[in-house]
Design an enzyme around this catalytic site. Structure first.
Site, PDB file in Angstrom:
ATOM      1  CE1 TYR A 104      50.396  37.542  44.154  1.00 36.77           C
ATOM      2  CE2 TYR A 104      50.482  34.830  45.300  1.00 36.77           C
ATOM      3  CZ  TYR A 104      49.646  36.449  45.545  1.00 36.77           C
ATOM      4  OH  TYR A 104      48.679  37.226  46.079  1.00 36.77           O
ATOM      5  CD  GLU A 155      52.461  40.479  45.043  1.00 38.38           C
ATOM      6  OE1 GLU A 155      53.885  41.190  45.882  1.00 38.38           O
ATOM      7  OE2 GLU A 155      51.567  40.817  45.520  1.00 38.38           O
ATOM      8  CG  ASP A 176      37.489  54.367  30.846  1.00 35.58           C
ATOM      9  OD1 ASP A 176      37.542  53.907  29.449  1.00 35.58           O
ATOM     10  OD2 ASP A 176      36.534  54.479  31.589  1.00 35.58           O
ATOM     11  CB  THR A 189      37.375  47.160  29.473  1.00 37.51           C
ATOM     12  OG1 THR A 189      36.286  47.479  28.230  1.00 37.51           O
ATOM     13  CG2 THR A 189      36.372  47.914  30.856  1.00 37.51           C
ATOM     14  CE  LYS A 200      33.474  46.998  29.138  1.00 40.70           C
ATOM     15  NZ  LYS A 200      32.965  48.793  29.451  1.00 40.70           N
ATOM     16  NE  ARG A 231      33.964  38.724  32.100  1.00 33.69           N
ATOM     17  CZ  ARG A 231      33.086  41.078  31.274  1.00 33.69           C
ATOM     18  NH1 ARG A 231      32.843  41.341  32.354  1.00 33.69           N
ATOM     19  NH2 ARG A 231      32.449  40.333  30.727  1.00 33.69           N
TER      20      ARG A 231
HETATM   21  C1  LIG Z   1      32.931  49.296  31.044  1.00 35.38           C
HETATM   22  C2  LIG Z   1      33.128  50.550  31.760  1.00 35.38           C
HETATM   23  C3  LIG Z   1      34.515  50.955  32.702  1.00 35.38           C
HETATM   24  C4  LIG Z   1      34.620  49.220  33.724  1.00 35.38           C
HETATM   25  O1  LIG Z   1      35.393  48.711  33.331  1.00 35.38           O
HETATM   26  P1  LIG Z   1      35.080  47.053  33.920  1.00 35.38           P
HETATM   27  O2  LIG Z   1      35.537  45.910  33.409  1.00 35.38           O
HETATM   28  O3  LIG Z   1      33.127  46.768  34.216  1.00 35.38           O
HETATM   29  O4  LIG Z   1      35.202  47.441  35.732  1.00 35.38           O
HETATM   30  C5  LIG Z   1      34.558  51.752  33.130  1.00 35.38           C
HETATM   31  N1  LIG Z   1      34.600  53.068  32.463  1.00 35.38           N
HETATM   32  C6  LIG Z   1      34.351  52.921  30.521  1.00 35.38           C
HETATM   33  C7  LIG Z   1      33.789  54.252  29.796  1.00 35.38           C
HETATM   34  C8  LIG Z   1      33.213  51.587  30.352  1.00 35.38           C
HETATM   35  O5  LIG Z   1      32.468  51.370  29.907  1.00 35.38           O
END
Ligand SMILES: *Cc1c(COP(=O)(O)O)cnc(C)c1O
Length: 416
Positions: free
Chosen positions: A53, A55, A198, A224, A227, A233
């Site tokens: 933990y 935090e 994003d 993220t 990807k 993840r």
């Molecule tokens: C995949 C994605 C997310 C969300 O990610 P998670 O890990 O599935 O919560 C947010 N924004 C965009 C543009 C994405 O492609």
């Protein structure tokens, strides 16, 4: 504590995991948000860092015994800063969606207006889709692409002037084109809005120098890590120094509890991998491979949304291209061992569960070692599937060919 490995302790779970490993090994993974991590990333995920933990943040924790966890988290932060040229980084968000929520609450007040892109035009659920909780808290206005399939900056500017958003949000899950961050920033400056990007889908391409990097320009950038960035993840927030305190407070204690330090250790490994020269080659090859698909499908008269691709993915109108729905295309491809996802297209007249499009991309196959010639074969296999979507015997023939192809590119021979 249990001393047995999964194999002898829990045969049901072991078998399910083995079947999934075989599926990954013997199929063509073309969901553009998926990838295959290295053994070192897997090792970090399964490490004893999961026990702790912690935090708080490095040097300022609410628990004792965090001195080594601090080292792990600091490695991840420093590498991410270097990778994206970021002033401040928070590596604690549990995934992409929680990262976005933490930003909204960190920089805005309930009721504030956010201008983001419509889901069917390539945006993400977390950018203000009515089914998400955040639309009960913030006022999302959503822009779209134009008929040529591009983000219409004149329209974006007109909407910004009309709605006076506190934040303008760019970054997409199904849009296949480059983004002019400087132009978006100047519109935001004109109306006094914060800028958020994003980059969940394209972070690896940005880290590899293949796409524009919004981090030096924008107030805040979320991503993220699983990807194109090819890590575990998870999520991450990068921002200007002036927003650091608000972002950190919003992630913890505002939104999350204890960070997942095994995951953060795995992020540190993935960032080290992404800093190596070979990752630049990887990012370049992802785009080359996507271009092969674009060329092949264009030659076969497919309707490619947004007119093609600048990144790792393609959005295809299956109805106009092949006379079948996105769901039917996804199901037929599944039977042939090719994994894609059904997806809405701009101005889709069908539903989200049965949309017109399929979305596919090259990050995972590129990790396996696929290059231009294999991608040409892949395009032919996909075309044969879509031409024979109801013919199960043809589909199983293709599945056998897919398996043969994948056998030339073993994924995790160490785990077999
Ligand atoms: C995949 C994605 C997310 C969300 O990610 P998670 O890990 O599935 O919560 C947010 N924004 C965009 C543009 C994405 O492609």
């Amino acid at each position: 504590m249990n001393k047995q490995p999964i194999k002898t302790f829990d045969s049901s779970l072991f078998q399910a995991l083995e079947k999934e490993r075989n599926r990954q090994e013997s199929g063509l993974e073309m969901i553009p948000s998926e990838n295959f991590v290295s053994l070192a990333v897997l090792e970090a995920l399964g490490s004893i860092a999961t026990n702790k933990y912690s935090e708080g943040y490095p040097g300022k924790r609410y628990y004792g015994g965090c001195e080594f966890i601090d080292e792990i988290e600091t490695l991840a932060i420093d590498r991410a800063k270097q990778l994206f040229d970021a002033e401040h980084v928070n590596v604690q968000p549990l995934s992409g969606a929680p990262a976005n929520i933490a930003v909204y609450f960190g920089l805005l007040k309930p009721g504030d207006t956010i201008l983001g892109m419509d889901l069917a035009h390539g945006g993400h659920l977390t950018h203000g889709h009515p089914v998400t909780h955040m639309t009960k808290v913030f006022n999302f206005i959503r822009y779209k692409t134009n008929e040529a399939g591009k983000i219409d900056l004149d329209n974006l500017r007109a909407m910004a002037i009309e709605h006076k958003p506190k934040m303008i949000l760019v970054g997409y899950s199904a849009y296949s084109r480059e983004i002019d961050y400087a132009a978006v920033k100047s519109i935001a400056d004109e109306v006094g809005a914060l800028t958020m990007a994003d980059i969940a889908h394209i972070a690896g391409l940005i880290a590899g120098g293949e796409m524009n990097n919004p981090v030096p320009l924008f107030d805040v950038v979320t991503t993220t890590t699983h990807k194109t960035l090819r890590g575990p993840r998870g999520g991450m927030i990068m921002c200007k120094r002036e927003h650091a305190k608000a972002i950190d407070k919003s992630v913890f204690p505002g939104f999350q509890g204890g960070p997942h330090e095994n995951n953060i250790a795995a992020k540190a490994i993935a960032f080290k991998e992404a800093l190596e020269p070979s990752f630049k080659e990887y990012a370049k090859q992802i785009r080359k491979n996507a271009k092969v698909l674009e060329t092949e499908f264009t030659a076969k008269n497919y309707r490619l949304m947004f007119g093609g691709t600048d990144n790792h993915l393609l959005l295809i109108d299956a109805v106009i291209s092949k006379g079948i729905s996105g769901a039917e295309a996804e199901a037929a491809l599944d039977k042939a061992g090719i994994t894609v996802n059904k997806n809405m297209i701009p101005e889709d007249t069908r539903s989200a569960m049965d949309p017109s499009g399929i979305r596919l991309g090259t990050p995972a196959l590129t990790t396996r070692g696929f290059k231009e010639s294999e991608m040409k074969t892949v395009a032919e296999l996909i075309d044969r599937v879509l031409n024979n979507s109801t013919n199960d015997s043809v589909l199983s023939e293709i599945k056998a060919e897919v398996k043969k192809l994948t056998e030339q590119f073993p994924l995790y021979p160490e785990l077999a």
